[in-house]
Design a protein around this motif. Sequence first.
Motif, PDB file in Angstrom:
ATOM      1  N   GLY A 227       0.799  -1.221   0.000  1.00 61.25           N
ATOM      2  CA  GLY A 227       0.000   0.000   0.000  1.00 61.25           C
ATOM      3  C   GLY A 227       0.827   1.262   0.000  1.00 61.25           C
ATOM      4  N   GLY A 228       2.128   1.156  -0.301  1.00 61.82           N
ATOM      5  CA  GLY A 228       2.985   2.328  -0.315  1.00 61.82           C
ATOM      6  C   GLY A 228       2.898   3.106  -1.617  1.00 61.82           C
ATOM      7  N   TRP A 229       3.397   4.312  -1.578  1.00 54.36           N
ATOM      8  CA  TRP A 229       3.451   5.179  -2.746  1.00 54.36           C
ATOM      9  C   TRP A 229       4.644   6.114  -2.579  1.00 54.36           C
ATOM     10  N   MET A 230       4.950   6.858  -3.620  1.00 53.33           N
ATOM     11  CA  MET A 230       6.105   7.756  -3.597  1.00 53.33           C
ATOM     12  C   MET A 230       5.636   9.175  -3.866  1.00 53.33           C
ATOM     13  N   ALA A 231       5.992  10.067  -2.951  1.00 52.80           N
ATOM     14  CA  ALA A 231       5.636  11.479  -3.083  1.00 52.80           C
ATOM     15  C   ALA A 231       6.764  12.214  -3.795  1.00 52.80           C
ATOM     16  N   LEU A 232       6.392  13.041  -4.769  1.00 53.29           N
ATOM     17  CA  LEU A 232       7.367  13.803  -5.554  1.00 53.29           C
ATOM     18  C   LEU A 232       7.643  15.124  -4.860  1.00 53.29           C
ATOM     19  N   GLY A 233       8.924  15.343  -4.508  1.00 51.28           N
ATOM     20  CA  GLY A 233       9.307  16.580  -3.838  1.00 51.28           C
ATOM     21  C   GLY A 233       9.769  17.671  -4.774  1.00 51.28           C
ATOM     22  N   GLY A 234      10.215  17.323  -5.943  1.00 53.27           N
ATOM     23  CA  GLY A 234      10.665  18.332  -6.901  1.00 53.27           C
ATOM     24  C   GLY A 234      11.436  17.684  -8.031  1.00 53.27           C
ATOM     25  N   THR A 235      11.511  18.392  -9.158  1.00 58.73           N
ATOM     26  CA  THR A 235      12.217  17.898 -10.341  1.00 58.73           C
ATOM     27  C   THR A 235      12.969  19.056 -10.976  1.00 58.73           C
ATOM     28  N   HIS A 236      14.184  18.794 -11.375  1.00 62.72           N
ATOM     29  CA  HIS A 236      15.016  19.789 -12.052  1.00 62.72           C
ATOM     30  C   HIS A 236      15.424  19.236 -13.410  1.00 62.72           C
ATOM     31  N   TYR A 237      15.312  20.056 -14.455  1.00 65.09           N
ATOM     32  CA  TYR A 237      15.619  19.638 -15.819  1.00 65.09           C
ATOM     33  C   TYR A 237      16.790  20.445 -16.354  1.00 65.09           C
TER      34      TYR A 237
END
Length: 405
Positions: free
Chosen positions: A143-153
Amino acid sequence: MAPLTRRLPQFPILRLSFGSFSSRFLKYIVFLLFLVNIRSWPLSWHFRIFQPIFALRLRLQLYRLSVLWKPKYVRDRAKARWLCALSPVGENPLNFTVAWRGWATPDDCDFNMHLSNSCYAKSFDWARLAYILKAFPAFFRTGGWMALGGTHYNFLREIRILSRYEVRVSIAAWDHKWIYIVARYVSKPKPKGKSQSRRDSHSQSDLEIRLPPTPPERDARARKVPIPLLHTPAKPDDKCDAYLPPSPVSPTYPLGASTLPADASCDDKPDSRVIAAALRTQARVHEEPDGATLHCVAVSALCFKIGRITVPPALVLACDGFCDSASKTYSHAQPPPFWPHVQRLRGSELDLGALRAFFTGGWREVPERERWWEQAFGGEFEERRQAGMEVVGALRKGMEGVQGL
């Protein structure tokens, strides 16, 4: 006197009917527009991002059908083995890469006829979920998931319209909370014909004839120096024929410096303009080890969550079988030393309630000296992880510092 309307010439009137050519042509145009933008239809993004989940469930159902006529205990045992085989046991997390393949469709491109900047993020969403399902199947079954904290391109080269490309996703590093995932957007070169290969071989041979060979003491490949190979032909009135810093991190000869120490000999003094031009040329060449062209690099910071509870990345990695495989090769047949701890938590693989309880707080009760998931990674592997954290950690701190500007 005749009415005025009778004097005017009678012009033919173009009448459009439903079955006329013009009407059919317009219908074909509208249908073609809908077909070209099919990947932008409503719910198409949701279907594509959940496609790996649908494919995984379909594989499971097909496997269950293959053992349908066997006894229940045999079916349960076979299903448990199938679910356990999904975990990448024995893999090095820093070397584990998943490639997602796509192509630059017209609806994803802008007026410059190359992939729009916003579509890089959309492709990263699809590639990231495909990577997560292959890397952490046991965690998501709890039941886990991954939270997105930020992305740099960082955009390097454009991806032209109708071109095929790959998004290669891998792990850069992690700390006690965040795990950093790197996506490399690459495209493979087209196969060359015989005439093109012949021209390339001739040009390479001509280049080897014009340039003198590089001395062994100045050859970066021979000295195992991880910096670009620079070789400058000598001038008629200059004895300095080449310059190669002894180390990319040497404080005496910093790479890219315009001046050198006063006590440096003539053999060590380069032409700064030639070196700067060579470095600029090297920066414009974006090529992967397998020959693919690098177009963009993206870094995402994520954290593992079960509800609102954060799970340490090292614990999730170890429970899915990742380990330091530099000194010894591990697999399902020969699991790593800590795997018995994971087997007790995963049980029969059909019910991961004990593993979920351990993720949501049970790991805190384990003394720090007995935390086997932290001991699963060490030695040279730990040095690589720390080196990666210095890079991605500095990137995250820099982006957080921008908030105060």
